[in-house]
Scaffold this active site. Structure first.
Site, PDB file in Angstrom:
ATOM      1  N   SER A 253      24.572  60.178  15.447  1.00 29.98           N
ATOM      2  CA  SER A 253      24.169  59.912  16.833  1.00 29.98           C
ATOM      3  C   SER A 253      24.942  60.883  17.709  1.00 29.98           C
ATOM      4  O   SER A 253      25.819  61.598  17.224  1.00 29.98           O
ATOM      5  CB  SER A 253      24.518  58.475  17.216  1.00 29.98           C
ATOM      6  OG  SER A 253      25.916  58.371  17.361  1.00 29.98           O
ATOM      7  N   LYS A 254      24.641  60.857  18.973  1.00 30.66           N
ATOM      8  CA  LYS A 254      25.356  61.731  19.904  1.00 30.66           C
ATOM      9  C   LYS A 254      26.866  61.563  19.776  1.00 30.66           C
ATOM     10  O   LYS A 254      27.619  62.496  19.992  1.00 30.66           O
ATOM     11  CB  LYS A 254      24.950  61.405  21.347  1.00 30.66           C
ATOM     12  CG  LYS A 254      23.720  62.170  21.772  1.00 30.66           C
ATOM     13  CD  LYS A 254      23.489  62.004  23.262  1.00 30.66           C
ATOM     14  CE  LYS A 254      22.041  62.314  23.579  1.00 30.66           C
ATOM     15  NZ  LYS A 254      21.561  61.721  24.797  1.00 30.66           N
ATOM     16  N   ARG A 255      27.270  60.354  19.428  1.00 25.44           N
ATOM     17  CA  ARG A 255      28.698  60.083  19.349  1.00 25.44           C
ATOM     18  C   ARG A 255      29.334  60.642  18.076  1.00 25.44           C
ATOM     19  O   ARG A 255      30.505  60.949  18.046  1.00 25.44           O
ATOM     20  CB  ARG A 255      28.969  58.571  19.456  1.00 25.44           C
ATOM     21  CG  ARG A 255      29.381  58.154  20.843  1.00 25.44           C
ATOM     22  CD  ARG A 255      29.096  56.693  21.105  1.00 25.44           C
ATOM     23  NE  ARG A 255      27.762  56.502  21.649  1.00 25.44           N
ATOM     24  CZ  ARG A 255      26.797  55.826  21.052  1.00 25.44           C
ATOM     25  NH1 ARG A 255      26.991  55.269  19.883  1.00 25.44           N
ATOM     26  NH2 ARG A 255      25.619  55.707  21.623  1.00 25.44           N
ATOM     27  N   THR A 256      28.530  60.762  17.012  1.00 25.54           N
ATOM     28  CA  THR A 256      29.139  61.177  15.738  1.00 25.54           C
ATOM     29  C   THR A 256      28.764  62.600  15.333  1.00 25.54           C
ATOM     30  O   THR A 256      29.104  63.032  14.242  1.00 25.54           O
ATOM     31  CB  THR A 256      28.735  60.217  14.600  1.00 25.54           C
ATOM     32  OG1 THR A 256      27.307  60.246  14.476  1.00 25.54           O
ATOM     33  CG2 THR A 256      29.176  58.796  14.870  1.00 25.54           C
ATOM     34  N   GLY A 257      28.050  63.301  16.189  1.00 27.71           N
ATOM     35  CA  GLY A 257      27.712  64.676  15.820  1.00 27.71           C
ATOM     36  C   GLY A 257      26.694  65.229  16.791  1.00 27.71           C
ATOM     37  O   GLY A 257      26.181  64.520  17.659  1.00 27.71           O
TER      38      GLY A 257
END
Ligand code: GLU
Length: 482
Positions: A253-257
């Site tokens: 997701s945007k948070r993890t990559g």
């Protein structure tokens, strides 16, 4: 029956690598079976729409060279391919289920819903929400209330007992208890369909035979099966692909990559390399080879080779693979013209407007090939080829300061060379080092610092040839003045 697959992305932002992943598998499977790959845009959730996102998705498919057989732009026998333009159909379908007693009008107010939720939470019932209080309301009575203008939604009558079994091609039978399913909303109070109704009606209307989508949709599939059954339609084959994971093994997701295909494109990742990399996510070639094309996939694809564990989307690996495409797959001609187009598209030429797709450009590309994994690295690594106005790095400055003698020698002697072909300059350097009794490096480093401003430049011979005698001498002169 011909195999028909689809992606059904929602236009809610920059095209996501997950969408590219689904597109690849849907495309490959359809092509392998001589079928059709369809793109339908799911824009029922009007609050999440982002302007330009639809175009972004279609652009991405074009860039990846995964052309759909049917889509909003190419059209097709089941147009429109934009879900919101099919809302009238969805309303009719909802009515059809109400008439058949498979769905019902439900009049709960937001306050009532809140009470139901609170009551369920108090019971410790994590599935509880709507308590089905309008399910048993007499349909005539319900119609009267609707006709009188009362606000309502249409809900699916999910069986209260028993189980719904999802037969997933990759996972086998996945069983859900019906008591844990909700009477899902099919039509909202504004008369627009929910995703569940719209997606399933469209899949049916468009003759989709295989619903290939991300694992996160598996929990919705029992509802989707119940919708198919309520209509009496034959189910498609369900296939839920493994997760793409980001940093820390969490869902990508945007948070993890970085999930934006546009950003990979801007970095100078080649579409072939991105597809190859996505193809390696959860799938592998029978012979284990890492470099393969979409055509190779079509030839060798089978669901048996999909592993369900989930794969980490790792930019370092993608970059490595991109470097392999640069070095091993593209011809120099192809590489140079695609790199040139990339630089133009991303306005990276700046003061190199004069940078033409010519012999010098090709020579420089060839020199850079061993040292470049991404197109975006090119300008920073070659700026001194295009402009006289470059700075010296700290290290280069150090070398220049301690090598004035060698540099003035070189200036004098290089000016007597007939030409700057790599053979000629190579012999010259050898002879000079021998004569002076110094290591070749003591000749090369100062010259490198003088002509490139850095000690990290490609091989000397081709570099001098590409720059040409005049520029080389002028740069040595400038370095001596420095
Ligand atoms: N609109 C959904 C999405 O954005 C599609 C889910 C499906 O493939 O059914 O992912």
């Amino acid at each position: 029956m011909s195999t028909r697959t689809r992606i059904a992305p929602s236009p809610t932002g920059d095209p996501h690598v997950g969408t590219a992943y689904q597109a690849l598998f849907n495309y490959v499977f359809a092509h392998q079976n001589g079928g059709q790959f369809i793109v339908r845009i799911e824009d029922t959730d009007r609050n999440r729409l982002v302007e330009g996102a639809l175009e972004g998705i279609l652009d991405m498919l074009e860039w990846l060279n995964l052309p759909p057989h049917e889509s909003p732009t190419v059209g097709g026998p089941h147009a429109p391919y934009i879900q919101s333009e099919r809302a009238e159909k969805h309303r009719q379908y909802a009515q059809q289920l109400v008439d058949a007693g498979k769905a019902y009008l439900s009049f709960e107010t937001p306050e009532e819903l809140e009470e139901m939720r609170a009551a369920a939470a108090a019971r410790g019932d994590e599935y509880g929400g709507y308590d089905r209080r309008y399910r048993t309301l007499d349909p005539l009575e319900a119609q009267k209330r609707a006709d009188a203008g009362e606000s309502y939604v249409v809900r699916l009558k999910v069986p209260l007992e028993g189980e719904t079994v999802v037969q997933d091609l990759l996972r086998g039978a996945v069983t859900f208890k019906n008591s844990e399913l909700d009477d899902k909303i099919l039509l909202k109070s504004d008369g627009f369909p929910t995703y569940h109704l719209a997606a399933m009606c469209d899949d049916f209307d468009m003759g989709i035979t295989h619903v290939i989508r991300a694992e996160e949709w598996l929990v919705s599939t029992p509802i989707h099966i119940q919708i198919y059954r309520a209509f009496g339609w034959p189910e498609p084959q369900w296939i839920h692909t493994p997760w793409l994971l980001g940093d820390g093994g969490k869902k990508l997701s945007k948070r993890t990559g970085d999930v934006s295909v546009k950003s990979y494109r801007a970095k100078g990742v080649l579409p072939e390399a991105l597809l190859n990399y996505l193809g390696m996510m959860g799938w592998s070639m029978p012979d284990g080879r890492e470099l393969f094309s979409v055509q190779d996939m079509e030839e060798h694809f089978s669901w048996e080779r999909v592993s369900l564990g989930g794969s980490i989307f790792d930019f370092a690996k993608l970059k490595w693979l991109n470097g392999k495409y640069i070095r091993e797959v593209l011809s120099l001609e192809e590489l140079a013209s695609r790199l040139h187009a990339y630089l133009l598209e991303n306005s990276l030429l700046e003061n190199g407007e004069t940078l033409e797709l010519n012999t010098t450009f090709r020579q420089v590309v060839k020199m850079l090939t061993p040292r470049m994994d991404l197109f975006s690295e090119f300008m920073a690594k070659t700026h001194y080829f295009w402009s006289e106005d470059f700075e010296y790095t700290e290290k280069a400055r150090g070398v220049l300061e301690s090598s004035r003698e060698v540099l003035s020698d070189l200036l004098e002697r290089l000016s007597t060379l007939e030409n700057f072909s790599p053979e000629v300059t190579h012999d010259f350097f050898q002879a000079y080092a021998l004569e002076k009794g110094i290591k070749l490096g003591k000749v090369m480093s100062p010259l490198r610092a003088a002509v490139a401003g850095t000690l990290e430049s490609p091989e000397m011979g081709p570099m001098l040839e590409a720059l040409g005698k005049e520029k080389v001498l002028a740069r040595v002169r400038r370095a001596l003045e420095f």
